[in-house]
Design a protein around this motif. Structure first.
Motif: not given
Ligand code: AMP
Ligand code: MG
Length: 503
Positions: A50-67
């Motif tokens: 889900d593109v919108e979910a990836l763009q949201a803070p929770d999604g970005v946290a996954v993409l950067v390794g924070n979550a």
């Protein structure tokens, strides 16, 4: 470090499950203030995300390794490797993590991997970090390769960490989230072979590679030899495709060569401008080991290193194992030649499609035409990419672009007449041939000066040139109005281009 609650990814972590001894469980460093710089929406869709979910803070946290997303099992992968010919028994992910294996909408297995995510047990002296520029560089060149139809790992996202990292100057840090059909490298087998007394680790690794990349090997009399043959074929095809577009990887160490046949680890890579087999861009490749013209020979050398790790699996009797390995290894040359020749004939309009399977029936006339052309391109210092589009333009009746490209246009006349004679003898009509040629000869490639300009702007906070470049490169074969600057070779005034490892 938190656990993301919304499961976007469906994980099934076979590497971690099956390959104890080839990784260290690890967590990414925390990025201070992550900011999404680029998201590959097309790839996200392909993965069923889900593109919108990836763009949201929770999604970005996954993409950067924070979550860590639910179901993930992050590890730093172990591998060894020959770097510029010298063996290092322990390299591994010094600044990267395998987050997990994602099953996409079609059930296909893909690694989700972070690069620039902090120190790991494999970091040695390094800081585990990556800068915005090199991570965006991997993104844009990987996407260009994908659009050219060349197998490659692909960027899902680049996220700026908000932290500065120390290089020659202080630079903004970033994490690249990358998707690959696997991160199994020749160096992974070398690590297993070096750290294994009883061949059990190599065998487990080979079984894992067969399941992921060549399940039909199980039907063969000797599945491990069939796996090796499959990798030889995949690499012969891959390197031929690089050569056909003038791509220079720049650091073909055995740890940067995949078992899947995907291009991996875009560091000092670049596209050749003027045709010259000796072309080297990498600032550290003093001897020209990884020059354009050496790439096929180096691929075969790397495959020999792979074969060495598999010998005990090929045959219990060492001489028989070596004989079997040598046969398959030798086949690389003919396989490579078949792909290259079929591709070059297609570039010249002499057969169908360079991206279709190799169909290199004996045709000495065509092969001589190709050899003579390469001699000419080198002697006349011709821009490799522009040449083939200018050639199709000449078929449409306009010789001007071709004559501007060649230092002494008259030198081309003899070759050109022979080429046209072949086309007409085969009953090929000029307009139709020109159209077919344009389907395999890109007009837009990631020209070094354009990539550099986009990355400088991005490092200063302006993402517009990067987005525009990505957009142009997504359709490399379709000429579009207003994009002349993207098709042109670097101005002759440009300094000799140099690339650096992505550290
Ligand atoms: P590369 O040349 O990027 O393929 O990397 C070769 C090896 O050096 C790999 O083991 C990398 O993980 C490691 N490496 C590269 N850059 C860094 C870094 N900044 N910190 C730690 N390890 C690194
Ligand atoms: Mg590497």
């Amino acid at each position: 470090m938190s656990v993301a609650t919304r499961p976007q990814f469906v994980f099934d972590n076979s590497y971690v499950r099956e390959l104890h001894g080839l990784y260290e469980p690890w967590q990414a460093a925390t990025a201070t203030s992550p900011r999404l710089l680029a998201l590959n929406e097309a790839l996200a869709h392909e993965l069923g995300l889900d593109v919108e979910a990836l763009q949201a803070p929770d999604g970005v946290a996954v993409l950067v390794g924070n979550a860590t997303p639910e179901g993930a099992s992050p590890v730093a992968q172990a591998y060894a490797g020959h770097q510029f010919g010298g063996f290092s028994p322990r390299l591994g992910d010094g600044r990267a993590l395998l987050v997990g294996e994602v099953l996409d909408a079609h059930g296909r297995r893909r690694d989700l991997h972070l690069k620039g995510s902090g120190r790991t047990p494999f970091s040695r002296g390094g800081d585990g970090k990556a800068a915005v520029g090199p991570m965006l560089r991997e993104y844009v060149i990987g996407e260009a390769m994908h659009a050219l139809g060349i197998p490659t790992t692909r960027a899902l996202a680049v996220v700026a960490t908000g932290d500065l990292i120390e290089r020659e100057t202080m630079l903004p840090g970033a994490v690249l989230a990358r998707i690959a059909s696997s991160h199994l490298r020749v160096g992974t087998f070398q690590y297993a072979a070096t750290h294994d007394d009883h061949d059990t680790l190599v065998r487990r690794l080979a079984d894992h590679a067969i399941a992921r990349h060549h399940p039909r090997a199980l039907d063969a009399g000797n599945p491990y030899l069939a796996l090796f043959e499959h990798v030889v074929e995949a690499q012969a095809s891959l390197v031929a495709r690089w050569m056909l577009v003038g791509f220079i990887h720049g650091v073909m160490n055995t740890d940067n060569m995949t078992i899947s046949g995907e291009t991996i680890d875009y560091g000092p890579c670049a596209f050749m401008d003027v045709f010259d087999p000796d072309t080297v861009f990498s600032s550290i490749d003093h001897g020209g080991r990884y020059a354009y013209g050496n790439q096929p020979v180096i691929a075969q050398w790397n495959l020999a290193r792979l074969a060495e790790t598999l010998l005990p699996l090929f045959d219990a009797e060492r001489d028989a194992a070596i004989a079997a390995a040598t046969d398959v290894l030798r086949s690389f040359t003919a396989r490579y030649q078949a792909h290259w020749t079929a591709g070059m004939r297609a570039k010249l309009g002499l057969i169908g499609d360079a991206r279709s399977a190799a169909t290199a029936e004996q045709d000495d006339g065509a092969d001589l035409l190709i050899d003579d052309l390469l001699t000419l391109l080198r002697a006349q210092a011709v821009d490799f990419t522009s040449f083939f589009r200018a050639l199709s333009t000449s078929l449409r009746g306009d010789d001007a672009p071709l004559r501007t490209l060649v230092a002494e246009p008259a030198a081309l006349d003899g070759w050109s007449a022979r080429w046209r004679a072949r086309l007409s003898a085969a009953g090929r009509r000029p307009q139709a041939t020109a159209a077919v040629m344009d389907r395999v000869n890109p007009i837009y490639i990631p020209r070094n000066h354009l990539v550099e300009a986009a990355l400088v702007a991005a490092t200063d906070g302006d993402m517009a040139p990067f987005r525009q470049l990505l957009d142009v490169l997504a359709q490399p074969f379709d000429e579009r109005p207003g994009l002349d600057a993207y098709a042109a070779p670097a101005p002759p005034s440009a300094a000799r281009y140099r690339t650096f490892c992505g550290t």
